[in-house]
Design an enzyme around this catalytic site. Structure first.
Site, PDB file in Angstrom:
ATOM      1  N   GLU A  68      -6.939   4.714   8.064  1.00  0.00           N
ATOM      2  CA  GLU A  68      -6.699   6.130   7.762  1.00  0.00           C
ATOM      3  C   GLU A  68      -7.936   6.758   7.126  1.00  0.00           C
ATOM      4  OE1 GLU A  68      -3.053   5.507   5.611  1.00  0.00           O
ATOM      5  OE2 GLU A  68      -2.059   4.995   7.494  1.00  0.00           O
TER       6      GLU A  68
ATOM      7  N   HIS B 252      -9.665   1.162   5.101  1.00  0.00           N
ATOM      8  CA  HIS B 252      -8.382   1.367   5.789  1.00  0.00           C
ATOM      9  C   HIS B 252      -8.594   2.322   6.967  1.00  0.00           C
ATOM     10  CE1 HIS B 252      -4.273   2.525   6.629  1.00  0.00           C
ATOM     11  NE2 HIS B 252      -3.902   1.436   5.979  1.00  0.00           N
TER      12      HIS B 252
ATOM     13  N   GLY C 163       2.135   2.473  10.815  1.00  0.00           N
ATOM     14  CA  GLY C 163       3.026   3.613  10.624  1.00  0.00           C
ATOM     15  C   GLY C 163       3.743   4.056  11.888  1.00  0.00           C
TER      16      GLY C 163
ATOM     17  N   ASN D 245       0.859  -1.189   0.000  1.00  0.00           N
ATOM     18  CA  ASN D 245       0.000   0.000   0.000  1.00  0.00           C
ATOM     19  C   ASN D 245       0.892   1.235   0.000  1.00  0.00           C
ATOM     20  OD1 ASN D 245      -1.843   2.020   0.517  1.00  0.00           O
ATOM     21  ND2 ASN D 245      -2.341   1.334   2.601  1.00  0.00           N
TER      22      ASN D 245
ATOM     23  N   GLU E 167      -5.470  -4.997  10.919  1.00  0.00           N
ATOM     24  CA  GLU E 167      -4.471  -3.944  11.113  1.00  0.00           C
ATOM     25  C   GLU E 167      -4.778  -3.187  12.398  1.00  0.00           C
ATOM     26  OE1 GLU E 167      -2.481  -2.748   7.241  1.00  0.00           O
ATOM     27  OE2 GLU E 167      -4.274  -1.537   7.384  1.00  0.00           O
TER      28      GLU E 167
ATOM     29  N   SER F  95       3.256  -1.843  10.514  1.00  0.00           N
ATOM     30  CA  SER F  95       4.705  -1.847  10.757  1.00  0.00           C
ATOM     31  C   SER F  95       5.387  -3.176  10.415  1.00  0.00           C
ATOM     32  CB  SER F  95       5.013  -1.417  12.192  1.00  0.00           C
ATOM     33  OG  SER F  95       4.590  -0.082  12.404  1.00  0.00           O
TER      34      SER F  95
ATOM     35  N   LYS G  61       0.049   4.236  -0.274  1.00  0.00           N
ATOM     36  CA  LYS G  61      -0.626   5.403   0.338  1.00  0.00           C
ATOM     37  C   LYS G  61      -0.442   6.648  -0.546  1.00  0.00           C
ATOM     38  CE  LYS G  61      -0.214   3.234   4.804  1.00  0.00           C
ATOM     39  NZ  LYS G  61      -0.175   3.366   6.263  1.00  0.00           N
TER      40      LYS G  61
HETATM   41  P1  PGA Z   1       2.701   0.483   7.694  1.00  0.00           P
HETATM   42  O1  PGA Z   1       1.224   0.615   7.057  1.00  0.00           O
HETATM   43  O2  PGA Z   1       3.278  -0.797   7.171  1.00  0.00           O
HETATM   44  O3  PGA Z   1       3.426   1.696   7.220  1.00  0.00           O
HETATM   45  O4  PGA Z   1       2.513   0.441   9.173  1.00  0.00           O
HETATM   46  C1  PGA Z   1       0.399  -0.496   6.941  1.00  0.00           C
HETATM   47  C2  PGA Z   1      -0.918  -0.086   6.352  1.00  0.00           C
HETATM   48  O5  PGA Z   1      -1.409   0.995   6.675  1.00  0.00           O
HETATM   49  O6  PGA Z   1      -1.531  -0.804   5.543  1.00  0.00           O
END
Ligand code: PGA
Length: 258
Positions: A96, A94, A170, A9, A164, A210, A11
């Site tokens: 976010e 997601h 993140g 992803n 997640e 992460s 983003k």
């Molecule tokens: P990250 O993001 O690996 O940067 O923690 C994972 C995600 O949001 O799908």
């Protein structure tokens, strides 16, 4: 046998030319690994260019989001129909999007239904916040997210779930393999209750939050975890390729043993 899947992803990162550069670097290496499904999720504006560059390879393409209407006066939105022309997968719900764009369970549900209707394979993201985790409410939260996201969805064969935990996204603070395996096992039992043992057995459930080259092995060793949704580490070709390679080695070994 569930085919492992590693999703990248990207983003809101990469210009079109950076996306082209990144995929050009990854393609030859990823294409050699054929026992793991590899799906890249660049920003919308790079889907067509990345799609061209992976044509004829074993790498697949997905969108990071979609709107639930097929077309019309929805300025700035991208419809499932438009995406179905370009790619095979879509990330839905997601954290976010839930956090910054107020996506509710109801909206996520409409998006899941809209994606399935046009044949897009959704990766449905669920996971608890830190305060919910600390209050011991993880199972309650993911069960509720599953229930609301999948209301009225009666045949989720192509659906993939990504567990997640919001506190791990993140932050550099991943869950442990054991924690993630337990919650994913719980999610699988919920899917069996909502649908059937067979659907639960076949459904791929990923871990996200992460995931890096250093902890990927720990996650992939867990029997309930079928792959990963990778954010930050998917923006570096060598790291993403290494995560896919580790998945291939570990899941290959586990399937020989079983
Ligand atoms: P990250 O993001 O690996 O940067 O923690 C994972 C995600 O949001 O799908």
């Amino acid at each position: 046998m569930r085919v492992p899947l590693i999703a990248g992803n990207w983003k809101m990162n990469t210009t079109v030319s950076e996306a082209i550069e990144l995929v050009s670097e990854m393609r030859p290496l990823l294409d050699q690994i054929d026992d793991v499904e590899k799906v890249l999720y660049p920003p919308f504006i790079s889907l067509a260019a990345v799609g061209e560059l992976i044509r004829g390879s074993s790498i697949k393409l997905g969108a990071q989001n979609l709107y639930f209407e097929e077309k019309g006066a929805y300025t700035g939105e991208i419809s499932p129909l438009m995406l179905a022309d370009l790619c095979e997968f879509a990330i839905i719900g997601h954290s976010e999007r839930r956090q910054y764009f107020n996506e509710t369970g109801e909206i996520v549900n409409k998006k899941v239904q809209a994606a399935l209707k046009v044949g897009l394979k959704p990766i449905l993201c669920i996971g608890e916040r830190l305060d919910e985790n600390e209050a011991g409410r993880t199972e309650e939260i993911v069960a509720e997210q599953l229930r609301s996201s999948l209301a009225g969805v009666d045949y989720p064969r192509s659906l993939i779930i990504a567990y997640e935990p919001v506190w791990a996204i993140g932050t550099g603070k991943a869950a442990t393999g054991k924690q993630a395996n337990e919650t994913i096992g719980f999610i699988r039992r919920k899917i069996a209750e909502l649908y059937s043992d067979e659907i639960a057995r076949d459904m791929r459930i990923l871990y996200g939050g992460s995931v890096t080259v250093t902890n990927a092995t720990e996650f992939m060793q867990q029997p309930e975890i079928d792959g990963a949704l990778v954010g930050g580490a998917s923006l570096k070709a060598s790291e993403f390729v290494s995560i896919v390679q580790q998945t291939s080695q570990i899941k290959g070994r586990l399937s020989e043993e079983s």
